[in-house]
Design an enzyme around this catalytic site. Structure first.
Site, short mmCIF file in Angstrom:
data_model
loop_
_atom_site.label_atom_id
_atom_site.label_comp_id
_atom_site.label_asym_id
_atom_site.label_seq_id
_atom_site.Cartn_x
_atom_site.Cartn_y
_atom_site.Cartn_z
N GLY A 18 0.79 -1.10 0.00
CA GLY A 18 0.02 0.04 -0.02
C GLY A 18 0.96 1.27 -0.18
O GLY A 18 2.19 1.33 -0.20
N ASN A 19 0.50 2.29 0.18
CA ASN A 19 1.00 3.59 0.57
C ASN A 19 0.27 4.37 1.43
O ASN A 19 -0.47 4.01 2.30
CB ASN A 19 1.02 4.32 -0.88
CG ASN A 19 -0.37 4.67 -1.56
OD1 ASN A 19 -1.13 5.51 -0.91
ND2 ASN A 19 -0.64 4.09 -2.58
N HIS A 20 0.91 5.67 1.94
CA HIS A 20 0.60 6.43 2.83
C HIS A 20 -0.61 7.49 2.67
O HIS A 20 -0.83 8.52 3.50
CB HIS A 20 1.75 7.29 3.65
CG HIS A 20 2.90 6.47 3.93
ND1 HIS A 20 2.81 5.50 5.04
CD2 HIS A 20 4.24 6.23 3.34
CE1 HIS A 20 3.95 5.13 5.48
NE2 HIS A 20 4.75 5.44 4.32
N ALA A 86 -4.12 7.58 -4.95
CA ALA A 86 -2.53 7.05 -5.12
C ALA A 86 -2.79 5.70 -5.36
O ALA A 86 -2.83 4.78 -4.56
CB ALA A 86 -1.87 7.21 -3.73
#
Length: 209
Positions: A18-20, A86
């Site tokens: 995943g990402n932030h 994102a």
């Protein structure tokens, strides 16, 4: 049509890539669009942000593939599409249906590309106004211009991780807007709600030019 948040690409039943991204920018865009009288379809990856008006129809997804399918379901009926999510560029080629046990000092996971949602809409669009986001760490303007042209966008919103207070998990953002004629508008650091207003002012101005 607005996308928001991250995507989670499963490795096994308990782990993911995943990402932030918190989704805050996309949700602020949705709120601003609704306040301007738009009927909003908000496709969101996993996010703790909330929708507070019935003018926003929220569609929850998890993976890049789910977001791709949802976006393509609604895009043909939209006037404006803003893709601020994102989205993961890669996902595991194979997903284990059981939790992977720790068995050695290292593990290799083969990744494959996800569908490029923005590029696919750029090819499909007819009269829609298409807006993309670029989060960059170097050669920001050049990379954003390349993405703008390559993906057939009408406007790109550039974030630089070099700017303090911009990017993921912040209440503020600092953006540069570049239109399809490569006109550049730089904005100061401000709340994401105010950034959303700046983006929509640019969209409205361009559409009615």
């Amino acid at each position: 049509l607005i996308t928001a948040g991250p995507t989670y690409e499963a490795i096994d039943p308990v782990r993911f890539i995943g990402n932030h991204s918190s989704g805050k920018m996309g949700f602020e865009l949705a709120k601003t669009a609704a306040s301007l009288g738009a009927e909003v379809y908000l496709v969101s990856g996993p996010s703790n942000e909330v929708v507070t008006t019935s003018a926003i129809k929220r569609i929850d997804v998890v993976s890049a593939e789910e977001m791709y399918n949802a976006v393509h379901t609604y895009f043909k009926d939209m006037d404006v599409a803003i893709l601020s999510a994102a989205v993961a560029d890669y996902k595991p080629k194979n997903i284990s249906n059981q939790k992977i046990k720790k068995s050695s000092d290292s593990m290799t996971i083969e990744l494959v590309k996800t569908h490029d949602i923005l590029a696919s809409l750029g090819k499909e669009k007819k009269n829609q106004f298409l807006v993309g986001f670029a989060l960059e760490t170097n050669n920001e303007i050049e990379n954003a211009k390349l993405k703008l042209q390559k993906k057939n966008l009408d406007l790109i919103v550039l974030n630089s991780l070099q700017d303090k207070g911009a990017g993921f998990k912040t209440a503020t953002n600092k953006v540069t807007l570049i239109d399809k004629f490569e006109n550049i508008s730089e904005f100061s650091l401000k709340s994401k709600a105010k950034v959303a207003e700046d983006i929509f002012n640019e969209i409205v101005k361009t559409i009615h030019a």
